[in-house]
Structures are given as C-alpha cells and as structure tokens.
Write an enzyme that holds these catalytic residues in place. Structure first.
Site, PDB file in Angstrom:
ATOM      1  N   GLU A   1       2.868  -3.946   5.971  1.00 48.74           N
ATOM      2  CA  GLU A   1       4.212  -3.404   5.830  1.00 48.74           C
ATOM      3  C   GLU A   1       5.421  -3.987   6.508  1.00 48.74           C
ATOM      4  OE1 GLU A   1       4.261   0.792   7.935  1.00 48.74           O
ATOM      5  OE2 GLU A   1       2.193   0.800   7.527  1.00 48.74           O
TER       6      GLU A   1
ATOM      7  N   GLU B   1       5.844   1.848  17.509  1.00 55.08           N
ATOM      8  CA  GLU B   1       4.728   1.900  16.420  1.00 55.08           C
ATOM      9  C   GLU B   1       4.459   1.733  15.110  1.00 55.08           C
ATOM     10  OE1 GLU B   1       2.358   2.098  14.147  1.00 55.08           O
ATOM     11  OE2 GLU B   1       1.705   4.537  14.467  1.00 55.08           O
TER      12      GLU B   1
END
Lengths: 379, 379
Positions: A148, A139
């Site tokens: 990110e 995930e």
C-alpha cells in the site's frame, strides 16, 4: 465480453508525492476507493488485536495526548482521532482522502468531540494545517508492512507537520521472515497443473472446432498462470506450528527518522535454522510488528506492541504473507539456511511489491541442495 | 490497513469519446485491464454459444468477407480477425486497446495471416486507418447488453471507418426482461439481515470495550449493505423454468444506425402475464440477443442468432442479470403486470448502469398489490 469493472477495490491514504508521478485519479480508482466503504472500515474495527494495541497505546500513555495537538493520517471512521480526544487532546486534525470523511465527521459529532476533532477531507500531501502537531498517529500498515506504500504519506505528514519534539504513533516497525511448512504449496501446484490441463484441452477444441491453432499462446498463458498460482504471495493465517525455523528481522523502521528512499528497496541477508524434526520446507512466511514507544526525549510510560506474527488465538486481519517454494524440500532439525531477500515496488503500481528470495540450504545430513532464487509478487 | 488493490479488474475496448470526459488512465485501471489477461480471454473463447454464433455468422456468410476489408473492434486474442481472414478477407484491421494486442499479433502470425491481419494497439477513438472498411465485426456485448458501454466504441468506429455500403457484425441487438422466481431473493435478504445483526453486535462491543458510540453510522452502513445485497443486480444462470411470465423486448438496436444518445437512457413500458400456476414472483431477469443479418442492401445468406436467454444446455458466460424484489409476491397464472423500466449510466462510472423498475400487478383474484418502484445498480 464480460468483465469485473472495479467494484470493491480502492483504499485509504496517500497519493502523489514520492511515487514518481502517479496519476491521482488512477490511484484513487485502484487504491483509495475500498476505504470509502463502511463494510471495509468495520472489518478493520473488528480486528481486536489492532484495536487493543492502539487503544492501550493511547490510554496508557495519556501524557502524550493531554492538552496536545494530534494529526491522524488516514482517519477512516475517525476512531483514533476520537480516542486521542478522549485521552485529552486539545486539538485533533483527522485527515481522510475518501468520502469516509463525512462519516468520521458524523461520528465525531455523535461522540461530542466536534470542538476537538476537525475532520479534513484530502490527502496529507495536499492539505494544510494551521499549526504543527505534537503527535502523529496513523494506522498505515499494509500486508507485510509495506504493501500500500501508505507510510510514504505518514513520512510526508511528519516532515511537514510534526514539531521537533513530537512523537509518532506507532514509533517503530519491523518486518519478519521465517521458513514455514504449508499444504498450500501442493494445492497451488495442483491448481496450476489443472489450469494447464484445461488449456491443452482448449487448444485441441479450438483447433478442431474453430480452425485456429492457439499453441503459440501456451507459453504466455503458462507464464500468466504461473505468476498467478505460484509466484503471487498469499494471505494466510498461519498456525505457529507451521513456522519451522527461527524467524528473522529483515527491516527495522524508526518512524521518526525513516525516509521514503530507504523503503523503496528493502534488502537483507539472514540465516535461519530448522527447529522441527523431519518436516517440509514449503517457503517463507512474512509478517510485521509495530511498537508504541514514544520518542527518546518523551518515552512511553507503557510500551505497547502490535504483532501480526502467527498466533493461535490472536490472529489479525493482516494475517501473514506466504511465499511458496515449489517443490517443498524435506528438512531436518538443525538444517541451516542462508537467505537473501530483496523487496522493491512494482513498476506498474507503486503500492504493490516484488520480493526476491535467494536461499542456500546446508543440511545436517551433509547433502546440499542447489541454491535457488524465487521471485514473488505481492498483489 | 488492508485492501485489495485492483488485481484482475480491467477490460477490453473503448475510452474517451462519448462519455463526457472520462479520464483514460482511470478507465484503463477500472475497465480495460481485465482484458489484458489470457485467462480472461480464454473464458470468453470457451463460451461455445458465443464462439459458434460468430463462427457460423462468418463462415456461412463468406460473401461478406471474401476480398473485403474488415475492422475488428476490440480484437482481444484476435480470433474474429483470424476467422475473417480465413473467410477470405483481403485486409483485416484488428484494434485492441490492451497489451493483449501482442498476443493477437503472435496468434495471427502462427496461423499464417500476417499478410492479411494487421493488429493495431490503441482505441478505435484514437487510431487511424488508411481506408474505409466493408465490415465492422466486434464482440462488444456486456452483461444485460449495455454494461461496459463498449458499443460506444463500435458506433465511433462505424461513423469513422465503415463504407456507406458496409455491414455490421452483429447487425442487430435486443434487450429482454421477464418476471422470474428465484431462491436468491430469500438468501440475499438473509445475508443482509445477518450483516445487520453483526453490525449491532459490533456496536455494542465498540461502545463497551472501546468507549465509542458508532450508532450514528447504522443508517449509512445499512444503506451500504442494502445496496450491496438487495439493490445490486446479480449474475445468474437462470433455468428456463424460473421464467414465470412472458418475456418482453425493452430495446431493439439496429447497429448500422444506432446512436450513443439513444443508449444513454433506455426506457420502455411493457406488460407481462404470469404463465405458471401458483408461484412466487421474485423479480426480473434481463438478457439480450444479437443477430447477424448483414444489411438490407447486402443481407446475410444465413441469419445467425446469439441468444443469452435462460437455457438448460446453452448457457453463456453472460448468464442473465437478476433484479430481485423483496419480499417475493405470491402470483397465479394469468396475473398481469404492467412494468416501466428505465436504464441510465452511473454518474460515477459510465460503464456501469442504474436500472429502475416500476411495476403494477393486476391479480386475477381481484386483489391489487400496491405498485412499487425499485432501483438497481448493475456493477
């Protein structure tokens, strides 16, 4: 002096490879450390849309897991690794960069899977496995999918450890953009203006009471505040009725073949039509979805979708990213817009993004507002 | 995944020396970066108690500056350097670790002191000056004085660059502690309990809906939340009436002679008497003051005090640090407490602190509650 020394800020996954020489310690301080908090893990574990999608993807496609080897990239609390084991995996390697790995190991043990799940503390870039795997599950999705830059680590894991016949969980990802309306545009402009009013009052007082003319800092202060209030995208849980035009896919990713290079610069041209009668165009909303389809040789029995699109009842912790345009524009049903979007990584921090929209509006009334270009920061 | 990658977190001054091998990049990411924002500078520049103290210290003691050389450690916007120049300094070296140095340089120029003030981007540990200085001025104080550990840099600057006859601005500093009452103790306990209620609900749901028993994480989660809600000191702007006993000085620093070693571990025993009739002891408040007294050979004409004690009208951006004790204790006027306090730097981050209180209460009623020891984190 007074300052907020990094408290709850860090993160979960990748670090060194593919990011042009990022300092690992800095990356840990800036990114990973958040993911070492159980409180933060719990927030993700309480996202039922996220949980249901992964749970169903695994348990409705047990054939992908039964007797197989699995690598979980950024296991966090270890939930995906445990589910993989429950679905019959022979062996699960659960890699976690932070000290959350200790909790994952405890959780695995308490759920009686220590003979299947091996928790490894480290980054996938650094660790080594004794074998190649059949499945990589992760995930890895950040705000607007790519914030990110954790998918870099999944790609690294895939290229190092996935068998040629292996499958990716999820297998596909898409980025979406749509024109939206939002009261936030007015609010942010008011916040900006009131911050500048404050500044001018401060200038006066500093000149009068302390004999220093700070006027020369007005421009950089204004730029800093403009960036903060008007040019930084915002987390928002949009109501579907705030979407005022046809959403467009700006990027499709096949997790089995994607390269880091193609993620460095996401570019797309799309057009959208306004679908609401007499409304305000306040900017763009951005979101993503991912799919669990297995691979073409080894397709899923049940395809599962995880979408973070605006939803009345099925919001996620990702929400949507909102890119506000000032001032809002009055638009009518049927108005067309031609949009170019370009997204790159921030030079200062490869996990943050910069997005530029160029928008040309063709209004059905015949008037044609000036095309505009707006740059945003995803912080 | 979703996380808050370090946005507005950094800081202003020191870095490498005296801190046991801290990574400079990490220190910058965690600490310095905040001070690169004009918004943050403005917050400090709007603190009138802080501004007035430095302004008066300089302009009521111009003899310390007139024709002299000055070093400003962590100049930020450059205000103290400009004031020093306005007070007649021959030369001011204004050292700033962040890119705020560019703004300071502009401000100096706009105020026509570029022939006096030289802005140097760097840390005092790294830079070099062409001469020794008569005055070192710095606003180095963090929450409860020592948070941020910036005084290390001032000591380094002093030992490297201050003439034997030089003076320090400020010249002295003191840390204070007093017993307080506060409704925050109840609020924080409620927050903690409600977070744990939430956790148990989450445990049930995760077991029922997703087949994983997370019970083994209850203890670490509870410890994490306890640390966050109950063991982390809080910024608060205390009303003087919340101080329920006689404040005590726990540390006095002579800025001319202090060493880093003596700051590494602050220890004190003190006693305090409750001065309020029938009230609740909720914990301790901690604050500091600094004085501008010049040196013994070269004393100030006008001694100036900057205090961050609880105040109805003269609060500062530092506020006070509040260390809450649970549960609060009913106390009476005249009750005595004997307290030991010990403050050390956090092993993980030398700019953060850990504080331990041991408290023995002697109540005038004759009952004597059990002594207790409480540990807190200044984050």
């Amino acid at each position: 002096m007074e300052n907020s020394i990094n408290g709850f800020a860090g993160g979960r996954a990748s670090s060194t490879s593919n990011n042009g020489g990022v300092d690992k310690g800095v990356d840990f301080a800036n990114y990973f450390c958040t993911y070492a908090y159980l409180y933060h893990q719990k927030e993700m574990l309480c996202d039922r849309v996220r949980m249901d999608a992964y749970y169903n993807a695994i348990f409705q496609n047990k054939q992908h897991f039964h007797g197989k080897t699995v690598l979980d990239v950024g296991t966090g609390s270890g939930i995906l690794a445990i589910w993989s084991a429950q679905a019959g995996a022979r062996k699960v390697y659960a890699v976690e960069a932070t000290k959350m790995s200790d909790h994952a190991r405890e959780l695995v043990k308490a759920n009686n899977f220590e003979h299947v799940v091996e928790v490894i503390e480290g980054t996938v870039e650094d660790i080594s496995l004794p074998e190649k795997v059949d499945v990589i599950i992760s995930e890895w999705m950040g705000y607007f999918l790519l914030r990110e830059s954790m998918f870099d680590s999944v790609i690294c894991a895939r290229d190092r450890w996935l068998k040629p016949t292996g499958v990716m969980y999820p297998s596909h990802a898409r980025m979406w953009v749509a024109p939206i309306r939002s009261g936030l545009a007015d609010q942010k402009m008011t916040d900006f203006e009131s911050s500048m009013d404050d500044w001018y009052k401060f200038l006066d007082e500093t000149k009068t009471d302390y004999g220093v003319d700070m006027g020369v800092l007005t421009k950089p202060f204004s730029e800093e505040q403009k960036k903060y209030y008007l040019q930084t995208s915002m987390w928002n849980n949009l109501h579907p009725q705030q979407v005022i035009g046809v959403p467009a896919i700006i990027k499709e990713i096949d997790c089995l073949t994607a390269t880091v290079e193609e993620l460095l610069h996401v570019r797309a041209n799309f057009s959208s039509s306004i679908t609401l009668e007499n409304t305000r165009f306040s900017g763009f909303g951005g979101w993503f979805d991912v799919h669990f389809r297995g691979s073409s040789q080894n397709p899923a029995r049940q395809e599962i979708e995880l979408t973070t699109a605006p939803s009345q009842d099925n919001g996620t912790h990702w929400g949507q990213q909102v890119f506000l345009v000032h001032p809002p524009l009055r638009v009518q049903e049927g108005d067309k817009m031609a949009v170019s979007i370009s997204m790159t990584r921030s030079k200062e921090n490869h996990r943050l993004m910069e997005v530029e929209f160029t928008c040309e509006m063709r209004q059905s009334s015949g008037t044609q507002p000036r095309p505009f270009t707006k740059k945003f920061f995803i912080e």
